[in-house]
Design a protein around this motif. Structure first.
Motif, mmCIF file in Angstrom:
data_model
loop_
_atom_site.group_PDB
_atom_site.id
_atom_site.type_symbol
_atom_site.label_atom_id
_atom_site.label_comp_id
_atom_site.label_asym_id
_atom_site.label_seq_id
_atom_site.Cartn_x
_atom_site.Cartn_y
_atom_site.Cartn_z
ATOM 1 N N VAL A 22 77.748 -59.583 -34.906
ATOM 2 C CA VAL A 22 78.190 -59.124 -33.589
ATOM 3 C C VAL A 22 79.713 -59.129 -33.454
ATOM 4 O O VAL A 22 80.282 -58.257 -32.800
ATOM 5 N N GLU A 33 83.419 -60.065 -28.740
ATOM 6 C CA GLU A 33 82.042 -60.558 -28.778
ATOM 7 C C GLU A 33 81.688 -61.266 -27.476
ATOM 8 O O GLU A 33 80.590 -61.097 -26.936
ATOM 9 N N TYR A 34 82.625 -62.070 -26.958
ATOM 10 C CA TYR A 34 82.374 -62.828 -25.728
ATOM 11 C C TYR A 34 82.032 -61.892 -24.576
ATOM 12 O O TYR A 34 81.017 -62.058 -23.900
ATOM 13 N N ARG A 37 78.639 -59.884 -25.181
ATOM 14 C CA ARG A 37 77.428 -60.679 -24.955
ATOM 15 C C ARG A 37 77.204 -60.948 -23.468
ATOM 16 O O ARG A 37 76.072 -60.856 -22.965
ATOM 17 N N ARG A 38 78.278 -61.291 -22.745
ATOM 18 C CA ARG A 38 78.130 -61.601 -21.324
ATOM 19 C C ARG A 38 77.697 -60.377 -20.526
ATOM 20 O O ARG A 38 76.831 -60.452 -19.649
ATOM 21 N N SER A 41 73.929 -59.465 -21.427
ATOM 22 C CA SER A 41 72.930 -60.344 -20.826
ATOM 23 C C SER A 41 72.871 -60.168 -19.316
ATOM 24 O O SER A 41 71.786 -60.218 -18.720
ATOM 25 N N PRO A 47 69.391 -62.224 -23.235
ATOM 26 C CA PRO A 47 70.467 -62.323 -24.225
ATOM 27 C C PRO A 47 70.363 -61.205 -25.262
ATOM 28 O O PRO A 47 69.273 -60.690 -25.539
ATOM 29 N N LEU A 48 71.495 -60.853 -25.853
ATOM 30 C CA LEU A 48 71.526 -59.831 -26.895
ATOM 31 C C LEU A 48 70.611 -60.215 -28.054
ATOM 32 O O LEU A 48 69.862 -59.371 -28.579
ATOM 33 N N SER A 49 70.641 -61.485 -28.454
ATOM 34 C CA SER A 49 69.810 -61.931 -29.577
ATOM 35 C C SER A 49 68.323 -61.764 -29.269
ATOM 36 O O SER A 49 67.526 -61.438 -30.155
ATOM 37 N N ASP A 191 75.745 -65.762 -24.342
ATOM 38 C CA ASP A 191 74.604 -64.932 -23.958
ATOM 39 C C ASP A 191 74.132 -65.226 -22.539
ATOM 40 O O ASP A 191 73.263 -64.529 -22.023
ATOM 41 N N THR A 193 72.245 -67.538 -21.364
ATOM 42 C CA THR A 193 70.801 -67.746 -21.394
ATOM 43 C C THR A 193 70.397 -68.798 -20.376
ATOM 44 O O THR A 193 70.920 -69.913 -20.382
#
Length: 288
Positions: A22, A33-34, A37-38, A41, A47-49, A191, A193
């Motif tokens: 990522v 990336e930060y 991802r935010r 989500s 979350p992306l994952s 993420d 989460t």
């Protein structure tokens, strides 16, 4: 940002059988990336994952209902053993690959996402951009789970455990913006989460050189830019609604993106029973 998220989804779709790195992908998309991802989500609700896992297992289901060897299918989708693949498969579909092979289902297929920016009315957000020198957040911290909606009972219990004299002591220490008693969330999962742990600090902001009492926790905050959102209404519903709107409305149409750092809520005014409040939400940002 909407276009970036759709390019991310397209990339995932063509690389489901590969490990997705990522950090490099975010850089190639012109963001971090930060922030990626935010925003993912916040807008996708997962979350992306988790999205990658659901899509991967959804596509893998088509192979499972066939006649191929399960180990070969597991390896194709990046798993070192049939057991590891089976655990991931069950976590998405609720049944094992063997069950699906025998019965044809049930299957829970995650559709491919497509992000769109919609305009719902013409409500504006009360926002300002603040350049702030380095400062410290000092107070009492605790590790708590992230809860997206409603009052967080763990935070509530943490605050209630502090004697009234400590609230007054903290207020006396405050000497810089954000002013007054603060609700600080730090070390948050990128993420975002729900249920993941974060550091919550009940405290105040002080200048970088202000001495910190030895019995208080401190978070060092470097100089930087902040987007400050003012909100008023039922608490915490109005604040949480504004927080969500930063992702759905403000960031996609602005020239700013989130950067790592604590999120800060300053309570400017409130009802005696805390049923309503006027707040400022401080989010660390940088230019795109």
């Amino acid at each position: 940002m909407i276009a970036v998220l759709n390019r991310l989804v397209d990339f995932i779709e063509t690389h489901l059988s590969e490990e997705i790195e990522v950090t490099g992908l975010a850089s190639s998309l012109g963001t971090t990336e930060y922030h990626l991802r935010r925003m993912f989500s916040s807008l996708a609700g997962m979350p992306l994952s988790e999205y990658v896992r659901r899509r991967r297992m959804g596509v893998a289901a088509a192979d499972v209902v066939g006649n191929g060897e399960l180990l070969g299918i597991a390896v194709r989708y990046g798993y070192g053993s049939a057991e590891a693949f089976s655990r991931a498969f069950r976590s998405v579909h609720g049944v094992s690959p063997g069950d699906v092979r025998r019965n044809g289902g049930p299957l829970r297929i995650q559709p491919q996402l497509r992000f769109r920016l919609t305009v719902d009315g013409n409500n504006s957000m009360d926002t300002r951009i603040a350049e702030h020198p380095a400062f410290r957040l000092v107070g009492y911290s605790a590790r708590v789970p992230l809860i997206h909606h409603g009052v967080n009972p763990h935070i509530q219990a943490h605050i209630a455990s502090l004697p009234e004299a400590e609230h007054l002591r903290l207020k006396d220490l405050s000497n810089t913006e954000p002013a007054g008693l603060l609700q600080v969330s730090a070390d948050v999962d990128p993420d975002y989460t729900e249920g993941s742990e974060l550091t919550y600090l009940h405290g105040v902001a002080v200048g970088e050189t202000t001495p910190v009492p030895a019995d208080l926790d401190a978070i060092e905050v470097p100089a930087g830019t902040w987007a400050v959102f003012r909100t008023a209404g039922p608490y915490p519903a109005a604040l949480q609604s504004t927080w969500a709107a930063t992702a759905t409305d403000w960031f996609p149409s602005s020239l700013w993106r989130l950067r790592p750092g604590p999120s800060i809520v300053a309570i400017l005014d409130r009802a005696s029973d805390f049923s309503t409040a006027t707040c400022e939400l401080w989010l660390p940002v940088e230019r795109t």
